[in-house]
Design a protein around this motif. Structure first.
Motif, PDB file in Angstrom:
ATOM      1  N   ASP A   1      31.016 -22.140  -4.287  1.00 21.69           N
ATOM      2  CA  ASP A   1      31.345 -20.865  -3.655  1.00 21.69           C
ATOM      3  C   ASP A   1      31.958 -19.893  -4.661  1.00 21.69           C
ATOM      4  O   ASP A   1      31.674 -18.692  -4.625  1.00 21.69           O
ATOM      5  N   ARG A   2      32.798 -20.386  -5.564  1.00 18.86           N
ATOM      6  CA  ARG A   2      33.366 -19.529  -6.608  1.00 18.86           C
ATOM      7  C   ARG A   2      32.256 -18.917  -7.456  1.00 18.86           C
ATOM      8  O   ARG A   2      32.265 -17.728  -7.747  1.00 18.86           O
ATOM      9  N   ASP A   3      31.277 -19.750  -7.823  1.00 20.20           N
ATOM     10  CA  ASP A   3      30.163 -19.254  -8.636  1.00 20.20           C
ATOM     11  C   ASP A   3      29.351 -18.196  -7.889  1.00 20.20           C
ATOM     12  O   ASP A   3      28.915 -17.204  -8.478  1.00 20.20           O
ATOM     13  N   LEU A   4      29.158 -18.388  -6.586  1.00 24.86           N
ATOM     14  CA  LEU A   4      28.428 -17.404  -5.779  1.00 24.86           C
ATOM     15  C   LEU A   4      29.180 -16.074  -5.708  1.00 24.86           C
ATOM     16  O   LEU A   4      28.577 -15.000  -5.825  1.00 24.86           O
ATOM     17  N   VAL A   5      30.494 -16.142  -5.518  1.00 22.28           N
ATOM     18  CA  VAL A   5      31.299 -14.921  -5.461  1.00 22.28           C
ATOM     19  C   VAL A   5      31.253 -14.205  -6.804  1.00 22.28           C
ATOM     20  O   VAL A   5      31.051 -12.981  -6.870  1.00 22.28           O
ATOM     21  N   MET A   6      31.432 -14.942  -7.875  1.00 22.27           N
ATOM     22  CA  MET A   6      31.416 -14.323  -9.208  1.00 22.27           C
ATOM     23  C   MET A   6      30.048 -13.716  -9.516  1.00 22.27           C
ATOM     24  O   MET A   6      29.966 -12.628 -10.101  1.00 22.27           O
ATOM     25  N   ALA A   7      28.970 -14.399  -9.124  1.00 18.50           N
ATOM     26  CA  ALA A   7      27.628 -13.863  -9.353  1.00 18.50           C
ATOM     27  C   ALA A   7      27.420 -12.568  -8.570  1.00 18.50           C
ATOM     28  O   ALA A   7      26.832 -11.612  -9.080  1.00 18.50           O
ATOM     29  N   ALA A   8      27.916 -12.529  -7.342  1.00 23.14           N
ATOM     30  CA  ALA A   8      27.785 -11.311  -6.527  1.00 23.14           C
ATOM     31  C   ALA A   8      28.594 -10.164  -7.128  1.00 23.14           C
ATOM     32  O   ALA A   8      28.166  -9.003  -7.083  1.00 23.14           O
ATOM     33  N   LEU A   9      29.751 -10.474  -7.705  1.00 17.75           N
ATOM     34  CA  LEU A   9      30.559  -9.432  -8.340  1.00 17.75           C
ATOM     35  C   LEU A   9      29.918  -8.936  -9.632  1.00 17.75           C
ATOM     36  O   LEU A   9      29.960  -7.746  -9.948  1.00 17.75           O
ATOM     37  N   ASP A  10      29.314  -9.857 -10.380  1.00 22.30           N
ATOM     38  CA  ASP A  10      28.672  -9.491 -11.646  1.00 22.30           C
ATOM     39  C   ASP A  10      27.365  -8.737 -11.431  1.00 22.30           C
ATOM     40  O   ASP A  10      26.995  -7.878 -12.230  1.00 22.30           O
ATOM     41  N   ASN A  11      26.652  -9.061 -10.349  1.00 16.33           N
ATOM     42  CA  ASN A  11      25.352  -8.453 -10.075  1.00 16.33           C
ATOM     43  C   ASN A  11      25.285  -8.039  -8.605  1.00 16.33           C
ATOM     44  O   ASN A  11      24.592  -8.673  -7.806  1.00 16.33           O
ATOM     45  N   PRO A  12      25.982  -6.976  -8.235  1.00 14.76           N
ATOM     46  CA  PRO A  12      25.995  -6.596  -6.817  1.00 14.76           C
ATOM     47  C   PRO A  12      24.612  -6.136  -6.363  1.00 14.76           C
ATOM     48  O   PRO A  12      23.864  -5.517  -7.125  1.00 14.76           O
ATOM     49  N   PRO A  13      24.262  -6.445  -5.114  1.00 18.09           N
ATOM     50  CA  PRO A  13      22.963  -6.005  -4.596  1.00 18.09           C
ATOM     51  C   PRO A  13      22.948  -4.489  -4.398  1.00 18.09           C
ATOM     52  O   PRO A  13      23.995  -3.856  -4.267  1.00 18.09           O
ATOM     53  N   GLU A  14      21.761  -3.925  -4.395  1.00 16.65           N
ATOM     54  CA  GLU A  14      21.608  -2.498  -4.125  1.00 16.65           C
ATOM     55  C   GLU A  14      22.019  -2.230  -2.678  1.00 16.65           C
ATOM     56  O   GLU A  14      21.762  -3.040  -1.787  1.00 16.65           O
ATOM     57  N   PRO A  15      22.655  -1.099  -2.420  1.00 15.45           N
ATOM     58  CA  PRO A  15      23.055  -0.794  -1.033  1.00 15.45           C
ATOM     59  C   PRO A  15      21.821  -0.574  -0.145  1.00 15.45           C
ATOM     60  O   PRO A  15      20.861   0.052  -0.559  1.00 15.45           O
ATOM     61  N   ASN A  16      21.899  -1.115   1.073  1.00  9.23           N
ATOM     62  CA  ASN A  16      20.795  -0.904   2.018  1.00  9.23           C
ATOM     63  C   ASN A  16      21.024   0.410   2.777  1.00  9.23           C
ATOM     64  O   ASN A  16      22.028   1.092   2.564  1.00  9.23           O
ATOM     65  N   GLU A  17      20.083   0.755   3.621  1.00 16.10           N
ATOM     66  CA  GLU A  17      20.160   2.041   4.335  1.00 16.10           C
ATOM     67  C   GLU A  17      21.388   2.125   5.232  1.00 16.10           C
ATOM     68  O   GLU A  17      22.005   3.184   5.354  1.00 16.10           O
TER      69      GLU A  17
END
Length: 84
Positions: free
Chosen positions: A61-77
């Motif tokens: 879970d730590r790795d998932l959070v860090m990955a999301a912070l390092d590479n945030p998804p593009e905002p949706n509509e």
């Protein structure tokens, strides 16, 4: 060493058995009943707050959070609509 002024009172009600138990425990520590109740309550409050304010993640879970912070998804509509 500065001494903090104790200017607020806290009242509580207990039955005879509860009071006796607390008094015995305070005697073991060689402190007053009020000091015993205050110190043990403060210790428990710190534990309770720490448990509530601390988030423990698994390595995955730590790795998932860090990955999301390092590479945030593009905002949706929907998210874009919130900023209009």
């Amino acid at each position: 060493m500065a001494v903090a002024l104790k200017d607020v009172r806290i009242d509580l009600r207990a039955n005879t058995n509860q009071k006796t138990l607390l008094e015995r425990a305070a005697e073991l520590k060689h402190i007053s009943l009020s000091s015993y109740i205050l110190s043990t309550s403060l210790n428990q409050a710190q534990i309770d707050l720490s448990e509530n304010e601390t988030l423990v993640l698994s390595n995955r879970d730590r790795d998932l959070v860090m990955a999301a912070l390092d590479n945030p998804p593009e905002p949706n509509e929907a998210l874009k609509g919130l900023f209009k």
